[in-house]
Scaffold this motif. Sequence first.
Motif, short mmCIF file in Angstrom:
data_model
loop_
_atom_site.label_atom_id
_atom_site.label_comp_id
_atom_site.label_asym_id
_atom_site.label_seq_id
_atom_site.Cartn_x
_atom_site.Cartn_y
_atom_site.Cartn_z
N THR A 579 0.82 -1.21 0.00
CA THR A 579 0.00 0.00 0.00
C THR A 579 0.85 1.26 0.00
N TRP A 580 1.96 1.22 0.72
CA TRP A 580 2.81 2.41 0.88
C TRP A 580 4.20 2.12 0.34
N PRO A 581 4.45 2.40 -0.94
CA PRO A 581 5.77 2.12 -1.52
C PRO A 581 6.91 2.82 -0.80
N SER A 582 6.64 3.97 -0.18
CA SER A 582 7.72 4.71 0.49
C SER A 582 8.27 3.95 1.69
N MET A 583 7.52 2.96 2.19
CA MET A 583 7.99 2.17 3.33
C MET A 583 8.96 1.08 2.89
N ARG A 584 9.01 0.80 1.60
CA ARG A 584 9.91 -0.24 1.11
C ARG A 584 11.33 0.29 1.08
N GLN A 585 12.25 -0.53 1.52
CA GLN A 585 13.66 -0.16 1.53
C GLN A 585 14.48 -1.34 1.05
N GLU A 586 15.75 -1.07 0.73
CA GLU A 586 16.56 -2.06 0.05
C GLU A 586 16.76 -3.32 0.88
N ASP A 587 16.99 -3.17 2.17
CA ASP A 587 17.22 -4.31 3.05
C ASP A 587 15.88 -4.95 3.40
N THR A 588 15.28 -5.68 2.44
CA THR A 588 13.90 -6.14 2.59
C THR A 588 13.70 -7.00 3.82
N ALA A 589 14.60 -7.98 4.03
CA ALA A 589 14.42 -8.88 5.17
C ALA A 589 14.50 -8.12 6.49
N GLY A 590 15.48 -7.21 6.59
CA GLY A 590 15.62 -6.45 7.83
C GLY A 590 14.45 -5.52 8.06
N VAL A 591 13.95 -4.88 6.99
CA VAL A 591 12.80 -4.00 7.10
C VAL A 591 11.60 -4.77 7.62
N LYS A 592 11.34 -5.93 7.05
CA LYS A 592 10.16 -6.71 7.45
C LYS A 592 10.28 -7.19 8.89
N ALA A 593 11.47 -7.61 9.31
CA ALA A 593 11.63 -8.04 10.70
C ALA A 593 11.33 -6.90 11.66
N ASP A 594 11.83 -5.69 11.33
CA ASP A 594 11.58 -4.54 12.21
C ASP A 594 10.10 -4.20 12.25
N TYR A 595 9.44 -4.21 11.09
CA TYR A 595 8.02 -3.89 11.05
C TYR A 595 7.18 -4.95 11.75
N VAL A 596 7.56 -6.21 11.63
CA VAL A 596 6.85 -7.28 12.34
C VAL A 596 6.90 -7.02 13.85
N ALA A 597 8.05 -6.57 14.34
CA ALA A 597 8.17 -6.28 15.77
C ALA A 597 7.17 -5.20 16.20
N VAL A 598 6.98 -4.19 15.37
CA VAL A 598 6.01 -3.15 15.70
C VAL A 598 4.59 -3.73 15.71
N CYS A 599 4.30 -4.62 14.76
CA CYS A 599 2.97 -5.25 14.72
C CYS A 599 2.72 -6.07 15.97
N LEU A 600 3.74 -6.79 16.45
CA LEU A 600 3.58 -7.57 17.67
C LEU A 600 3.29 -6.66 18.86
N TYR A 601 3.98 -5.53 18.92
CA TYR A 601 3.76 -4.59 20.01
C TYR A 601 2.33 -4.06 20.01
N LEU A 602 1.75 -3.88 18.82
CA LEU A 602 0.40 -3.35 18.70
C LEU A 602 -0.66 -4.44 18.74
N GLY A 603 -0.24 -5.68 18.88
CA GLY A 603 -1.18 -6.80 18.88
C GLY A 603 -1.64 -7.17 20.28
N ARG A 604 -2.28 -8.34 20.36
CA ARG A 604 -2.81 -8.78 21.65
C ARG A 604 -2.13 -10.05 22.14
N GLY A 605 -1.21 -10.61 21.34
CA GLY A 605 -0.56 -11.87 21.71
C GLY A 605 0.80 -11.65 22.32
N LEU A 606 1.69 -12.64 22.06
CA LEU A 606 3.04 -12.58 22.60
C LEU A 606 3.74 -11.29 22.19
N GLY A 607 4.39 -10.62 23.15
CA GLY A 607 5.11 -9.41 22.85
C GLY A 607 4.27 -8.15 22.79
#
Length: 821
Positions: A579-607
């Motif tokens: 949805t937001w191309p500006s969020m894409r960056q060259e280090d794809t795997a690292g970007v996704k891991a960092d963003y997943v961590a934010v999603c966990l923080y905003l979730g209701r499960g572990l973390g």
Amino acid sequence: MNHKPAEQAAGDLVVEWYGRHLLVRRHDEGNTFIGSFGWPEPVPAQVFVLVSPEAARDPSAVTVLPSLLYRKLVAGDNASVRIGLPGLGKDPLVPQALADVLSKDVLAPDGAFATTPGAALFAGYGTGGTGWTRFRPGRTSSPGGQRHPVPEWEDALPETPVTAAGVTAEPIPAGIVVRRAQGRPATPTDPAFGIPVDLAAARIVIGGDKDVPEPAAAAALVAKLPQVTTQLVVLAPAAGTHSWLSAYARSLGRDVVVVGSVGFVQPFVTKLKQRVDGFQEILQAAEPPPGWQRRDHSGYRLGAVMADVVPSGVVLRMGIADPATRRQPFAPDTWTLYLGTPGSPIEPDVLYAAESLLGSVSPETRRCARLQLLGVLDDRAREIFDRTPDDANAEIKVQPTAGAEPSRPAPPASPVPVMPRALMVSAAPVATVSGSPGAVPASPPETTASLPAEVEQPPTGVGHQASEPSRWQAMPPRPAVLAEAAVERDRVSETGSRVETDRGNADDDVLASPFDGNAPVAVSEPMVATVESGASVRSGKPLAIADRASTGAEQMRFTAAAGDIYSEALATVNAALATWPSMRQEDTAGVKADYVAVCLYLGRGLGNSSELNAAVRGGNDGAVDGYVHCLASGLRRLPTHRRAVLRQGAAAQSPERTVDPGKVLTEPGFLSGCTDLDVAVPGADLDVLIWPASARRTSELKIGQSVNEVVFFAGARFKALAIRTAEQAVEAEDGNLAVPRTAALFRELAPNESVPSTGELDELDLAVLAKLDRALERRRRGSLRLVDEPETRDRLTTSLLEWHEDMVVTASAARTATLAS
């Protein structure tokens, strides 16, 4: 711009399309004003309407505007209309009628606005008004900003002058002008008003010669401002000297990017970084001279001749670069043309390249040039030098540097050879020069001094325009896309002291913190436990989390430890990146891991937020290995939010209700807030409004949230500004929620920002307080909506409810109450 036929309306006024804008003018009016007007960049879903000077003076202009614009705009899909008619917003009757007739938002200035190119239609302080006002169909008006388009940093800077320690910061279109308090205020005719706006970076402008403040005093005032991305623009030569710039950076405690007028007579430097250690780096050179090709961000090429733009001038060479030339500082009134390589002959091609380079600048600029021979003049080059120019007045005298004696000695009492015709261009007179440079700082670190000669082209930058290239061993100057006040981030040792800057990750400055190098809050040793490399530290006291990019090893450990929940959150991240191309960056795997961590923080499960913050307050990094580092790194990648943030609580249980103005509260964990001011959670009877500095928006990542949230970095500090209690309870309309009667107002402090021990509010506090009061008033006038999802409610209230004064420590010269469960 393309024009479409005009349509005549009542009176003598006509309206016509001017590109994607509308122009209202008298039918017999000339168009000489059009070329000098600063037309704004088109904004999606908004039309800009300019009322010409003659039309603005027409008595019928105000009364015919509704009918004049109706046919042009009523059927369009634009949601708002900005009308460039000075003073239209002062009397709300006409703009409100326009909004009602067009069924669109109408923005109008309550005074004049800047019309020069690059001024972003600035309608704030100094123009006779307070800004643009937004009029909505069937609703009350509200502030509509001071510029168009609205820069990212607008809400972070003061709207009126702020004075401290004899220095005043005054609003201008590009940011603020900093001058001596007793100096002359800026007006729309001053050069400061003509500096173009950079939507991504606020410009700190140093005023004219008589108004130049002491560097330490200027830095002290700037340090009080929220640390958005900034650039320094120098209007006075006195503030362009190396001594002033280095003292300013040293007092400010961070590197400074200098742009624009720093050039003075130096024709090839457009962006310069003044480092805290006293050295300077070129961030961006000017466009290549005619016939030359750009080699990289700070160099050109003409055939086999290389041109290196350095702070003090330009080096022309065919051999190895001399690192010493990069250490000579910028000077506002002179520049140096260096020729050759130490110990090597100066080839004729270099001399003819010098002629080409000098021919590209004005005679005035040539007169300020100094010539310094780095190499040896062989017989062939000496023959060129010995040629007599046609114009005897066109002389520039050169002197070789030590160790670079010409191959044929000259008599000691005689002047060095006259500049050859090849270097005289149009026989312009040029000043006599000295062969030795001025005083410079001590030698820089060995990695800079031993910069390999041909390692000139840095790697391609990652991500979008705000990104930075991977750091490499020799650490050359950064490319132009990183000129937004990028500063190396400090790390904090386990004792709370600063240690060597971490240069190890390519993504350090991607979507960088608004702090221009945000470091974690430096708190005193007894209460700090710092975690690095995934180690858990259980000290029973809050955990200080390093503000840096996550490493590959941490991302791998987090991915493995998260297990299935990582895959579930990854689907959310992939949807956001699509949805937001500006969020894409060259280090794809690292970007996704960092963003997943934010999603966990905003979730209701572990973390989730409650679980992680409880761990951080207890001195450890939680149950998921590597998670806390990826979370901090993921937040750094998200956009910054710089408007009022809402939290809620229960007045009887929240210390914010009774905290004294001027006191500072520190939240060791991550803190969530809401950017929507119409939100209410069940049972809350206290509003907490915060003006942020580090808050990052999560709505781009978590699409479809019931509220738009932000997250503050761990260790954020909040200065209490006021408690506002309505004289009467805010009564709710039938079926609606009631706004709490009491509100606590806070300002987030910048890292290491000092606060007087007296607890007094300074001018910045008062300016922010005024903005929060306006936000509170808008909230109290509007209707509310209930948010009762348990995890959202917890994020917006739990941390505040758990805050209590556990101990008092001194941090960054501030009186700080540490809040931890």
